[in-house]
Design an enzyme around this catalytic site. Structure first.
Site, PDB file in Angstrom:
ATOM      1  N   ASP A 300       0.821  -1.212   0.000  1.00 21.12           N
ATOM      2  CA  ASP A 300       0.000   0.000   0.000  1.00 21.12           C
ATOM      3  C   ASP A 300       0.861   1.270   0.000  1.00 21.12           C
ATOM      4  O   ASP A 300       2.038   1.242   0.368  1.00 21.12           O
ATOM      5  CB  ASP A 300      -0.875   0.061   1.256  1.00 21.12           C
ATOM      6  CG  ASP A 300      -2.031  -0.910   1.194  1.00 21.12           C
ATOM      7  OD1 ASP A 300      -2.030  -1.776   0.291  1.00 21.12           O
ATOM      8  OD2 ASP A 300      -2.930  -0.816   2.047  1.00 21.12           O
ATOM      9  N   HIS A 354      -4.955   9.485   0.723  1.00 22.44           N
ATOM     10  CA  HIS A 354      -4.969   8.720   1.978  1.00 22.44           C
ATOM     11  C   HIS A 354      -5.783   9.339   3.104  1.00 22.44           C
ATOM     12  O   HIS A 354      -5.386   9.291   4.274  1.00 22.44           O
ATOM     13  CB  HIS A 354      -3.538   8.448   2.456  1.00 22.44           C
ATOM     14  CG  HIS A 354      -3.385   7.154   3.202  1.00 22.44           C
ATOM     15  ND1 HIS A 354      -3.700   7.027   4.544  1.00 22.44           N
ATOM     16  CD2 HIS A 354      -2.996   5.925   2.810  1.00 22.44           C
ATOM     17  CE1 HIS A 354      -3.472   5.788   4.936  1.00 22.44           C
ATOM     18  NE2 HIS A 354      -3.042   5.094   3.889  1.00 22.44           N
ATOM     19  N   HIS A 444       3.756  -2.171   3.036  1.00 22.81           N
ATOM     20  CA  HIS A 444       3.800  -0.827   2.456  1.00 22.81           C
ATOM     21  C   HIS A 444       5.117  -0.644   1.711  1.00 22.81           C
ATOM     22  O   HIS A 444       6.185  -0.723   2.338  1.00 22.81           O
ATOM     23  CB  HIS A 444       3.660   0.234   3.559  1.00 22.81           C
ATOM     24  CG  HIS A 444       2.352   0.145   4.290  1.00 22.81           C
ATOM     25  ND1 HIS A 444       2.143  -0.758   5.311  1.00 22.81           N
ATOM     26  CD2 HIS A 444       1.181   0.801   4.111  1.00 22.81           C
ATOM     27  CE1 HIS A 444       0.892  -0.636   5.751  1.00 22.81           C
ATOM     28  NE2 HIS A 444       0.285   0.304   5.038  1.00 22.81           N
TER      29      HIS A 444
HETATM   30 NI    NI Z   1      -2.466   3.060   3.494  1.00 23.54          NI
END
Ligand code: NI
Length: 476
Positions: A300, A354, A444
């Site tokens: 992500d 985000h 991430h």
């Molecule tokens: Ni995120």
């Protein structure tokens, strides 16, 4: 010396674009003549935006990174650019971000796991201008502490010739008389709080930037010189008047805004790591997850500076993953984004910047998703089909809007907490010990420590008999 372009005269169009044009959603200056050049100054309440340059200009610089501080539990997502060679600007942006994050952590206690309304700090950035003389970055902050959100913004201008970050007032030939001009323009204007104005003008205005016709844009924060419901306040000056107001550095900043290109301090070699070191043709299309022990690895918040290396690792090992990307990162790293799709990975939507979607109005949720879908389609030629909402925060409204845009929602079953530990061994250990058949693993790709563990994770999972597939392959 460049000449200014012809003046735009209509500022009443209210539409959401990539913020490349000056847009006035609420033009309060009814006395300003229209249809006439230099009908300025003008005062705007709401989402008036300065001209901004494509962030991919910096994304194409060798060694360029975006840095991030993220906290999935506290709902912090703060991102800023780091341009090789522009040390003073990098330091100022990092310092400003860390200060705000520290303040936020101090002001708001750690939310309990049951807490519904979690205070949120979101910081993003845009490129105001960039060339061999000046580089400008606009930081944009959204602080949502429950009842209402507060927006604030700052321009940061680097004099590339001296290597120093300049105060906003350095863009004016005479900062004192410009302050007087601002005071005269704003005092008594409907909606402006004169006492606050008097006080705030002692400091530099938060934003000094430019409009697409070479005019000046001065921006104030919400609540700073007007009631909060007025939104941010901006004042624009026409190109001709602007020319008289600016210092030499101010003119350099204006030129860097109107005709942006790569900063000179950065290495000239703009080649991006475009060459995967192996033939990237994963053969997972044929995997049948009804029979095979499948697993989907997801990354992500990217793509970012380390993502190209991550793709190299996956290409070498003929493995695939799913990337839930932010629209603003896709816009900054278009080449890496294209590689994700070209090399057989799946690319899903993680919104534009985000924000917790459950706290936004439906129109804002639609825009967060649609803008990201558009930029992904533009860079890859493919329309995404998956959405992972930031923080995993979702509700019926979010799901319905996503469905309408052809996206189904995907959360995760293994949380590596890689954002918290930032430790490669810990991340690798968590993935290898917690993965089960059909797991969806959350990581991430903005963290170097996570990227560093990719090879060991792929090898370790395969040793346990897993087939690495994309999320859509897992679900089909
Ligand atoms: Ni995120």
């Amino acid at each position: 010396m460049r000449s200014t372009r012809s003046t735009r005269t209509g500022f009443v169009t209210c539409m959401v674009t990539l913020a490349l044009l000056l847009i006035g959603c609420s033009d309060d200056t009814s006395d300003a003549p229209t249809g006439q050049a230099n009908a300025t100054p003008r005062v705007f309440f709401g989402d008036t935006e300065p001209i901004t340059a494509e962030t991919s200009l910096l994304g194409a610089v060798d060694g360029f990174h975006t840095r991030a501080i993220t906290d999935e539990r506290r709902h912090i997502h703060a991102i800023w650019p780091e341009v090789p060679g522009l040390d003073a600007l990098n330091e100022q942006l990092a310092k400003a971000t860390r200060q705000r994050v520290r303040g936020f952590r101090k002001d708001y206690p750690l939310p309990t796991p049951e807490q519904v309304a979690v205070p949120e700090l979101n910081r993003s950035w845009r490129l105001l201008g960039s060339d061999e003389e000046a580089v400008g970055v606009l930081t944009d902050e959204y602080l949502n502490a429950g009842a209402s959100a507060a927006m604030s913004w700052r321009s940061h201008w680097l004099d590339a010739e001296t290597g120093q970050v300049q105060p906003n007032s350095a863009l004016f030939s005479d900062a004192g008389s410009f302050r007087d001009l601002l005071r005269d323009t704003l005092a008594g204007h409907d909606g402006i709080d004169t006492d606050s104005l008097q006080r705030e003008l002692a400091d530099d205005p938060p934003v000094v930037a430019f409009t697409d016709d070479g005019g000046l844009l001065i921006g104030f924060d919400e609540y700073q010189i007007a009631a909060g419901d007025k939104g941010r306040v901006s004042i624009t000056f026409g190109a001709e008047q602007t020319d008289e107001l600016l210092s030499d550095f101010g003119r350099a900043a204006r030129d860097a805004s109107l005709d942006p290109h790569q900063p000179a301090a950065a290495p000239d070699d703009t080649a991006t790591s475009e060459s995967p070191t192996a033939d990237a043709s994963p053969e997972t299309q044929t995997v049948n997850c009804a029979k095979a022990k499948c697993i989907a690895i997801t990354y992500d918040d990217g793509p970012a500076g380390h993502t190209a290396h991550l793709l190299d690792v996956y290409a070498n090992k003929h493995a695939v993953a799913t990337f839930f990307s932010l629209g603003q990162q896709v816009a900054t790293f278009p080449d890496t984004t294209a590689r994700i799709v070209d090399e057989g990975h799946e690319l899903g939507v993680h919104t534009w910047d985000h924000k917790d979607l459950t706290t936004l109005a439906p129109a804002e949720v639609r825009s967060e998703i649609a803008r990201t879908v558009r930029v992904i389609e533009k860079q890859t030629g493919q329309r995404p089909t998956l959405l992972r909402p930031p923080y995993g925060a979702t509700n019926d409204m979010v799901r319905k809007i996503a469905e309408k845009q052809g996206l189904s929602e995907v959360l995760w079953s293994v949380d590596t907490l890689d954002w918290k530990d930032r430790d490669t061994d810990t991340v690798v250990r968590r993935v290898l010990s917690q993965s089960r058949r059909n797991s969806i693993v959350l990581m991430h790709d903005i963290h170097e420590t996570t990227v560093a563990g990719a090879g060991r994770i792929i090898d370790g999972l395969r040793k346990q008999g897993f087939e690495l597939v994309t999320v859509s392959q897992l679900k089909s």
